[in-house]
Write a protein that holds these residues in place. Structure first.
Motif, PDB file in Angstrom:
ATOM      1  N   GLU A  86     -22.846  40.326 -81.633  1.00  0.00           N
ATOM      2  CA  GLU A  86     -21.617  41.065 -81.844  1.00  0.00           C
ATOM      3  C   GLU A  86     -20.849  41.269 -80.495  1.00  0.00           C
ATOM      4  O   GLU A  86     -21.088  41.560 -79.492  1.00  0.00           O
ATOM      5  CB  GLU A  86     -22.171  42.348 -82.348  1.00  0.00           C
ATOM      6  CG  GLU A  86     -20.917  43.237 -82.975  1.00  0.00           C
ATOM      7  CD  GLU A  86     -21.664  44.498 -83.692  1.00  0.00           C
ATOM      8  OE1 GLU A  86     -20.764  45.495 -83.686  1.00  0.00           O
ATOM      9  OE2 GLU A  86     -22.714  44.523 -84.044  1.00  0.00           O
ATOM     10  N   TYR A  87     -19.623  41.052 -80.706  1.00  0.00           N
ATOM     11  CA  TYR A  87     -18.529  41.308 -79.416  1.00  0.00           C
ATOM     12  C   TYR A  87     -17.691  42.147 -79.861  1.00  0.00           C
ATOM     13  O   TYR A  87     -16.826  42.076 -80.848  1.00  0.00           O
ATOM     14  CB  TYR A  87     -17.951  39.793 -79.265  1.00  0.00           C
ATOM     15  CG  TYR A  87     -18.825  38.542 -79.136  1.00  0.00           C
ATOM     16  CD1 TYR A  87     -19.283  38.237 -78.042  1.00  0.00           C
ATOM     17  CD2 TYR A  87     -19.130  37.832 -80.243  1.00  0.00           C
ATOM     18  CE1 TYR A  87     -20.163  37.077 -77.676  1.00  0.00           C
ATOM     19  CE2 TYR A  87     -19.925  36.627 -79.992  1.00  0.00           C
ATOM     20  CZ  TYR A  87     -20.383  36.373 -78.741  1.00  0.00           C
ATOM     21  OH  TYR A  87     -21.370  35.170 -78.731  1.00  0.00           O
ATOM     22  N   HIS A  88     -17.635  42.943 -79.025  1.00  0.00           N
ATOM     23  CA  HIS A  88     -16.718  44.270 -79.220  1.00  0.00           C
ATOM     24  C   HIS A  88     -15.236  44.142 -78.180  1.00  0.00           C
ATOM     25  O   HIS A  88     -15.660  44.086 -76.993  1.00  0.00           O
ATOM     26  CB  HIS A  88     -17.232  45.612 -78.847  1.00  0.00           C
ATOM     27  CG  HIS A  88     -18.322  45.943 -79.824  1.00  0.00           C
ATOM     28  ND1 HIS A  88     -18.096  46.874 -81.040  1.00  0.00           N
ATOM     29  CD2 HIS A  88     -19.694  45.824 -80.345  1.00  0.00           C
ATOM     30  CE1 HIS A  88     -19.216  46.733 -81.934  1.00  0.00           C
ATOM     31  NE2 HIS A  88     -20.169  46.295 -81.049  1.00  0.00           N
ATOM     32  N   TYR A  89     -14.239  44.456 -78.842  1.00  0.00           N
ATOM     33  CA  TYR A  89     -13.016  44.218 -78.202  1.00  0.00           C
ATOM     34  C   TYR A  89     -12.675  45.597 -78.134  1.00  0.00           C
ATOM     35  O   TYR A  89     -11.778  45.945 -77.050  1.00  0.00           O
ATOM     36  CB  TYR A  89     -12.001  43.622 -78.860  1.00  0.00           C
ATOM     37  CG  TYR A  89     -12.620  42.101 -79.187  1.00  0.00           C
ATOM     38  CD1 TYR A  89     -12.838  41.079 -78.137  1.00  0.00           C
ATOM     39  CD2 TYR A  89     -12.925  41.540 -80.529  1.00  0.00           C
ATOM     40  CE1 TYR A  89     -13.115  39.858 -78.346  1.00  0.00           C
ATOM     41  CE2 TYR A  89     -13.264  40.467 -80.655  1.00  0.00           C
ATOM     42  CZ  TYR A  89     -13.424  39.439 -79.838  1.00  0.00           C
ATOM     43  OH  TYR A  89     -13.979  38.140 -79.814  1.00  0.00           O
ATOM     44  N   SER A  90     -12.763  46.653 -78.873  1.00  0.00           N
ATOM     45  CA  SER A  90     -12.209  47.867 -78.894  1.00  0.00           C
ATOM     46  C   SER A  90     -13.287  48.882 -79.888  1.00  0.00           C
ATOM     47  O   SER A  90     -13.977  47.950 -80.577  1.00  0.00           O
ATOM     48  CB  SER A  90     -10.924  48.028 -79.576  1.00  0.00           C
ATOM     49  OG  SER A  90     -10.714  47.778 -80.706  1.00  0.00           O
ATOM     50  N   GLN A  91     -13.063  49.839 -80.004  1.00  0.00           N
ATOM     51  CA  GLN A  91     -13.965  50.717 -81.155  1.00  0.00           C
ATOM     52  C   GLN A  91     -13.907  50.102 -82.418  1.00  0.00           C
ATOM     53  O   GLN A  91     -14.906  50.172 -83.157  1.00  0.00           O
ATOM     54  CB  GLN A  91     -13.629  52.028 -80.927  1.00  0.00           C
ATOM     55  CG  GLN A  91     -14.668  53.124 -81.647  1.00  0.00           C
ATOM     56  CD  GLN A  91     -14.326  54.331 -81.571  1.00  0.00           C
ATOM     57  OE1 GLN A  91     -13.174  54.793 -81.059  1.00  0.00           O
ATOM     58  NE2 GLN A  91     -15.083  55.208 -81.795  1.00  0.00           N
ATOM     59  N   ASP A  92     -12.621  49.664 -82.863  1.00  0.00           N
ATOM     60  CA  ASP A  92     -12.438  49.172 -84.254  1.00  0.00           C
ATOM     61  C   ASP A  92     -12.433  47.509 -84.461  1.00  0.00           C
ATOM     62  O   ASP A  92     -12.170  46.946 -85.522  1.00  0.00           O
ATOM     63  CB  ASP A  92     -11.149  49.671 -84.829  1.00  0.00           C
ATOM     64  CG  ASP A  92     -11.295  51.289 -84.962  1.00  0.00           C
ATOM     65  OD1 ASP A  92     -12.273  51.858 -85.068  1.00  0.00           O
ATOM     66  OD2 ASP A  92     -10.135  51.761 -84.918  1.00  0.00           O
ATOM     67  N   GLU A  93     -12.424  46.906 -83.213  1.00  0.00           N
ATOM     68  CA  GLU A  93     -12.156  45.428 -83.377  1.00  0.00           C
ATOM     69  C   GLU A  93     -13.433  44.755 -82.884  1.00  0.00           C
ATOM     70  O   GLU A  93     -13.755  45.087 -81.568  1.00  0.00           O
ATOM     71  CB  GLU A  93     -11.176  45.068 -82.539  1.00  0.00           C
ATOM     72  CG  GLU A  93      -9.728  45.336 -83.585  1.00  0.00           C
ATOM     73  CD  GLU A  93      -8.609  44.735 -82.631  1.00  0.00           C
ATOM     74  OE1 GLU A  93      -8.545  43.600 -82.277  1.00  0.00           O
ATOM     75  OE2 GLU A  93      -7.605  45.588 -82.285  1.00  0.00           O
ATOM     76  N   TYR A  94     -13.981  44.043 -83.548  1.00  0.00           N
ATOM     77  CA  TYR A  94     -15.413  43.178 -83.241  1.00  0.00           C
ATOM     78  C   TYR A  94     -15.309  41.930 -83.831  1.00  0.00           C
ATOM     79  O   TYR A  94     -14.757  41.746 -85.152  1.00  0.00           O
ATOM     80  CB  TYR A  94     -16.485  43.950 -83.081  1.00  0.00           C
ATOM     81  CG  TYR A  94     -16.711  44.498 -84.694  1.00  0.00           C
ATOM     82  CD1 TYR A  94     -17.834  43.785 -85.120  1.00  0.00           C
ATOM     83  CD2 TYR A  94     -16.458  45.518 -85.081  1.00  0.00           C
ATOM     84  CE1 TYR A  94     -18.220  44.104 -86.496  1.00  0.00           C
ATOM     85  CE2 TYR A  94     -16.866  46.019 -86.379  1.00  0.00           C
ATOM     86  CZ  TYR A  94     -17.770  45.211 -87.094  1.00  0.00           C
ATOM     87  OH  TYR A  94     -18.104  45.543 -88.289  1.00  0.00           O
ATOM     88  N   ASP A  95     -16.021  40.986 -83.360  1.00  0.00           N
ATOM     89  CA  ASP A  95     -16.396  39.833 -84.183  1.00  0.00           C
ATOM     90  C   ASP A  95     -17.894  39.499 -83.875  1.00  0.00           C
ATOM     91  O   ASP A  95     -18.785  40.119 -83.115  1.00  0.00           O
ATOM     92  CB  ASP A  95     -15.989  38.698 -83.361  1.00  0.00           C
ATOM     93  CG  ASP A  95     -14.290  38.283 -83.608  1.00  0.00           C
ATOM     94  OD1 ASP A  95     -13.577  38.914 -84.540  1.00  0.00           O
ATOM     95  OD2 ASP A  95     -13.619  37.873 -82.614  1.00  0.00           O
TER      96      ASP A  95
END
Length: 176
Positions: free
Chosen positions: A99-108
């Motif tokens: 899991e890759y988190h970019y922000s609290q609500d955005e991830y891949d």
């Protein structure tokens, strides 16, 4: 093959198609009385009949016989079919989930394949898919090339391999 599951799934299939036993029997070329005996488990259809049902109803023989929970091998009808396929693949081949988190609500999320044969195939397939996606080749050519790629792996059998996660030993299939 589990005869009770087969009987249940035959009936489930017929009812999902909103067909009577007589109508479904006509579709699969068996008498209504024969279909009734299949559905109540007193008779088991032969392989030719199972194949005929699978082709005419666009379902998987594995599902019909209770070997899989995936109804169709092509044209999945729900996310559940796809999720079942992914889970079953992960039972056979070592695949990590990252899991890759970019922000609290955005991830891949990514599936990381740990199998060299599968990685090799995916590399080749991604190149073919790229030229299909950019419309360099048409759908028929794409299907022929992909089938040819897949067919090259027919003789590559899976072998068990052990690995450790958090001090627990797991056996997965691998070609290494």
């Amino acid at each position: 093959m589990n005869e009770q599951i087969l009987a249940k799934r035959l009936k489930e299939l017929r009812e999902s198609m909103n067909l009577t036993q007589s109508q479904f029997g006509d579709l699969i070329n068996v008498a209504q009385t024969t279909l009734s005996s299949y559905e109540n488990g007193s008779k088991t259809p032969n392989i030719d009949t199972l194949y005929n049902i699978a082709i005419k109803c666009n379902i998987s023989i594995d599902w019909l016989c209770g070997l899989s929970d995936i109804h169709k091998t092509k044209n999945f009808s729900s996310y559940s079919d796809i999720f079942n396929l992914i889970v079953n693949i992960c039972k056979s081949i070592h695949i990590d989930i990252e899991e890759y988190h970019y922000s609290q609500d955005e991830y891949d999320m990514s599936l990381i394949v740990k199998n060299p044969i599968l990685n090799e195939f995916l590399t080749k397939w991604s190149k073919v898919k790229a030229i299909y996606d950019d419309k360099t080749i048409d759908a028929d050519t794409y299907e022929i090339v992909v089938k040819s790629l897949i067919d090259k792996y027919t003789t590559d059998t899976l072998k068990y391999d052990n690995f450790v996660i958090d001090d627990m030993h797991f056996s997965f299939l691998s070609n290494e």
